[in-house]
Design a protein around this motif. Structure first.
Motif, short mmCIF file in Angstrom:
data_model
loop_
_atom_site.label_atom_id
_atom_site.label_comp_id
_atom_site.label_asym_id
_atom_site.label_seq_id
_atom_site.Cartn_x
_atom_site.Cartn_y
_atom_site.Cartn_z
N VAL A 2 42.06 35.59 48.85
CA VAL A 2 43.42 35.77 49.47
C VAL A 2 44.43 35.70 48.30
N VAL A 3 44.44 34.99 47.17
CA VAL A 3 45.54 35.04 46.32
C VAL A 3 45.71 36.55 45.58
N PRO A 4 44.84 37.31 45.32
CA PRO A 4 45.16 38.66 44.87
C PRO A 4 45.98 39.55 45.83
N ILE A 5 45.55 39.28 47.21
CA ILE A 5 46.34 39.74 48.14
C ILE A 5 47.77 39.49 48.20
N ILE B 72 49.47 38.29 46.05
CA ILE B 72 50.31 38.74 44.99
C ILE B 72 50.67 40.33 44.93
N LYS B 73 49.68 40.86 45.64
CA LYS B 73 50.04 42.42 45.97
C LYS B 73 51.19 42.46 47.02
N ILE B 74 51.05 41.65 48.14
CA ILE B 74 52.06 41.99 49.06
C ILE B 74 53.44 41.45 48.61
N VAL B 75 53.41 40.18 48.10
CA VAL B 75 54.76 39.65 47.72
C VAL B 75 55.51 40.12 46.54
N TYR B 76 54.70 40.26 45.58
CA TYR B 76 55.00 40.81 44.14
C TYR B 76 54.99 42.44 43.97
N ASN B 77 54.08 43.04 44.93
CA ASN B 77 53.81 44.26 44.49
C ASN B 77 52.92 44.62 43.18
N LEU C 86 44.24 40.23 35.00
CA LEU C 86 42.96 40.09 35.82
C LEU C 86 42.09 38.83 34.95
N ALA C 87 42.20 38.88 33.81
CA ALA C 87 41.68 37.89 32.95
C ALA C 87 42.42 36.40 32.78
N ILE C 88 43.61 36.65 32.95
CA ILE C 88 44.61 35.18 33.16
C ILE C 88 44.14 35.06 34.49
N PHE C 89 44.07 35.49 35.58
CA PHE C 89 43.94 35.07 37.12
C PHE C 89 42.40 34.37 36.98
N CYS C 90 41.54 34.87 36.26
CA CYS C 90 40.10 34.44 35.97
C CYS C 90 40.20 33.16 35.50
N LEU C 91 40.89 33.01 34.50
CA LEU C 91 41.03 31.68 33.76
C LEU C 91 41.60 30.52 34.69
N VAL C 92 42.92 31.14 35.15
CA VAL C 92 43.41 29.98 36.18
C VAL C 92 42.56 29.55 37.13
N GLY C 93 42.00 30.68 37.59
CA GLY C 93 41.19 30.45 38.75
C GLY C 93 40.00 29.40 38.49
#
Length: 205
Positions: free
Chosen positions: A136-139, A141-146, A156-163
């Motif tokens: 749900v986090v990617p969605i 980010i997409k909805i709130v920050y477009n 995507l790499a940063i998201f995976c690392l933070v995840g």
């Protein structure tokens, strides 16, 4: 004072002392039962809240999936996350508040049954929550920050690392919490076992 009168007084005092001892023992048993039941009740309430929230998270995921239906990179993970939460909800349907008016033996059995259930599902719960968050986090980010994580390799790499970091912390904290729950439930079982032994001895006296 005659010997018979003195003897009667001693017997009366002995009966009063015995009554007070039995009353104190009864009060002590009641306090220990309430203590064990109270600790058990707290964990049961947390588990019931988590179970019901899983159903809420399922609806959130399905809603997000419908909203992003045209983008399968968002909608498909959201559906999987929602199904994971639904499975979590169903797997914990056996959890229910015990009847504290039951016997001590039955209460001990309920605690033992719940402790086994909690231990059996601990690792799955952690995995399912992690799967839901990552879906749900990617969605969000997409909805709130477009902003689409899937259109930027760096993001995507940063998201995976933070995840991965967040998942590691979640696993560590969850294991600590479940271990604490297990210790508390075992302590409650031990208290009730002592009460059962005391009750048995009292009946045999």
């Amino acid at each position: 004072m005659e010997l018979d009168e003195l003897k009667n007084l001693w017997q009366a005092d002995d009966k009063n002392l015995d009554s007070r001892i039995r009353l104190n023992n009864t009060q002590l048993m009641k306090m220990n039962i309430e203590n064990a039941a109270g600790e058990f009740s707290k964990i049961i309430n947390i588990s019931l809240l988590g179970r019901n929230m899983a159903l809420v998270y399922c609806f959130i995921s399905i809603g997000m999936a419908i909203f992003m239906i045209s983008a399968i990179e968002y909608s498909v993970p959201a559906i999987f996350g929602g199904m994971a939460m639904l499975w979590s909800f169903i797997s914990h349907l056996s959890i229910e508040k015990p009847d504290y008016n039951d016997s001590i033996v039955q209460l001990q059995k309920n605690i033992c049954k719940f402790r086994i259930h909690l231990a059996a599902n601990a690792r799955y719960d952690i995995f399912l929550v992690a799967l839901w968050v990552l879906s749900v986090v990617p969605i969000f980010i997409k909805i709130v920050y477009n902003f689409s994580l899937f259109n930027s390799n760096k993001a995507l790499a940063i998201f995976c690392l933070v995840g991965c970091v967040a998942l590691s912390l979640m696993i560590a904290l969850s294991r600590k919490a479940y271990a604490e729950y297990d210790r508390t439930l075992k302590k409650s079982e031990a208290h009730l076992a002592e009460l059962i032994e005391f009750e048995t001895k009292s009946l045999n006296e």
